[in-house]
Design a protein around this motif. Sequence first.
Motif, short mmCIF file in Angstrom:
data_model
loop_
_atom_site.label_atom_id
_atom_site.label_comp_id
_atom_site.label_asym_id
_atom_site.label_seq_id
_atom_site.Cartn_x
_atom_site.Cartn_y
_atom_site.Cartn_z
N VAL A 198 0.84 -1.20 0.00
CA VAL A 198 0.00 0.00 0.00
C VAL A 198 0.88 1.25 0.00
CG1 VAL A 198 -1.67 1.34 1.35
CG2 VAL A 198 -1.97 -1.14 1.10
N TYR A 229 -3.67 -0.57 5.83
CA TYR A 229 -3.81 0.61 4.96
C TYR A 229 -3.90 1.92 5.73
CZ TYR A 229 -9.01 0.20 5.50
OH TYR A 229 -10.29 0.14 5.97
N ILE A 273 -8.69 4.70 -1.03
CA ILE A 273 -8.61 3.34 -0.51
C ILE A 273 -10.04 2.80 -0.41
CG2 ILE A 273 -7.92 1.87 1.42
CD1 ILE A 273 -5.75 3.96 2.06
#
Length: 642
Positions: A34, A58, A226
């Motif tokens: 990520v 994340y 995201i």
Amino acid sequence: MIDIEEVLGPDGILAKSVEGFAYRPEQEAMAKAVTETIEQGGVLISEAGTGTGKTFAYLVPALVSGQKVIVSTGTKNLQDQLFHRDLPLVRDALAVPADVALLKGRSNYLCIHRMETTLLEGRLRSKEMVGQLMTIKSWSGRTKSGDIAELNDIPEDAQIWPYVTSTTDNCIGQECSDYSTCHLVEARRLAQEADVVVINHHLLCADFALKEEGFGELLPGADCFIVDEAHQLPEVASNFFGVTLSGRQLLELAKDTETEYHREAGDLKEITEKTASLSKTVRDLRLVFGLDLRRGAWKEISADHRIMGTLEKLDGELQGLADLLEAIQGRGKGLDSCLARCQQMQEVLTSIRNDEESDDIRWFETHRQSFRLNRTPLDISGMFQAQMERHPGSWIFTSATLAVGERFDHFQPQLGLASAATARWDSPFDYPNQALWFVPRGMPDPRSGDGYTEAIVEIASEVVKASKGRAFLLFTSHRALRLAADLLESKLDYPLLVQGSAPKAKLLDEFRSLGNAVLLGTASFWEGVDVRGEALSCVVIDKLPFSSPGDPVLQARIDALRKRGGNPFMEFQVPQAVIALKQGVGRLIRDVTDRGVLVICDPRLLKRGYGHTFLDSMPPMARTRDIADVQRFFDDEIADTA
């Protein structure tokens, strides 16, 4: 960006500061992927098995990136969990000064204007609604956010909510006298100023589809998107790129027009006559659809003269109301807003009725007191890609269930993500020792109809007695759930909790606190439900979760695939069912100390050629076909705790 190992490693910041944190190599690997995507741009699709800790994987890169990050998740419950629990935990541990904000759809915020209007009207249908309105009025003086989730005493589906919240249809925006104190406006302002904003897929797609005027300022400023629970996004996006007209929208237009007429005009009685006529036509339309609750393709009703005639009459009613409102345009902001809504609804109705040349899917659905007319795009990949190009930041799509087997061939084409980087991390749980997978012998074919649910109840009764309650029974239809609930009433000595008997959150709280309950649920309990510990030690799934072949949207997609020479069953229906099954299976083991039995009753899993696709996508549990092994599994559990 900081070194991920310093944060998520075995001796990292989170290990030292967060109670219960456990190092997981899969989490660290995902966080590095990520981080690289955020730093370099591009698109990452990642599946992280249950227990990986993908949320922290994340959030850590997002918080330390220094970028404007939008986190979109599937449900309001997950939004609240992210914002109120996970984000503060990680931010405090890292000691980063990032501003964070939570933004929901407008129907989640108290509308002061509509609440005051409802109070003045005094025309609510029941004493219960009056009591709820008084509770809301009292709370309105204390709340800072206006988020109606703060009011736990009023059910989510209470009839009062449309009277005290707004929609894009009935909001009058900057023309509103309460605009300066509007909770939604304040929530949007905070979101625009924040470094990390938590939204949901509905909001993301509303902005993409340009359906929420005034919301479009948020996303263009973002550097990174995201998308958690990304497996839900294709369906949500399909709905938003289409159009819908519902009976409820139409009745609210009639009601609001009458209210604003009395407030702002009062000298053209034809308006109240027309709103009454419009309401009657809407109710007549629901009646001519018949009593059954159903979803169907447009062709099912296109030859029905009564339905088509009533739709034509509805178009005339909207035109007549628009003509009257145009005649007094400028008399009041509320009436002008009603005129705009009326014209927009007539446009939508026309586009659905007369869209015979388009590839879009036209369909309808009926509810007990309402209906919806829909036009849904057959393929949204091009439209979604165009929107991603308008927002050229980094994109991360993640979920515990995106792959079928080890491939993302099913998910990628739906959103046009063919060139995206992909990665998978298996669950860190010790499934061979923590879980047993039982496929009972002698079950009838679920397609045979009669007797299948009765056979499930017989096997579930044996398993639940062995597990001493502590079970989820997950069904693919409400009909099967209701039948099973009736049959189990006299068979089990454990508390029985049935979906629909109370709000979902209340049922789950009761399930956790009882410790030996049996909960029966359908789709909404297959995912997004987290019950850790001994309270949930068994999950029984009635059959492989294939979507209903009668669903008009699914049928249109099947027909399109077949025309292109594809195999709709193996290319679409099986992968969809695999992902749904993975979600259901994921309810069982939620922690490293959990133990449990998974029961899949459907014999097609082992008898049909496509069964291996399901088997290859499941966690590596120990497997059995003998009920005695299930009983031994739970006997061993008792021995371990003795």
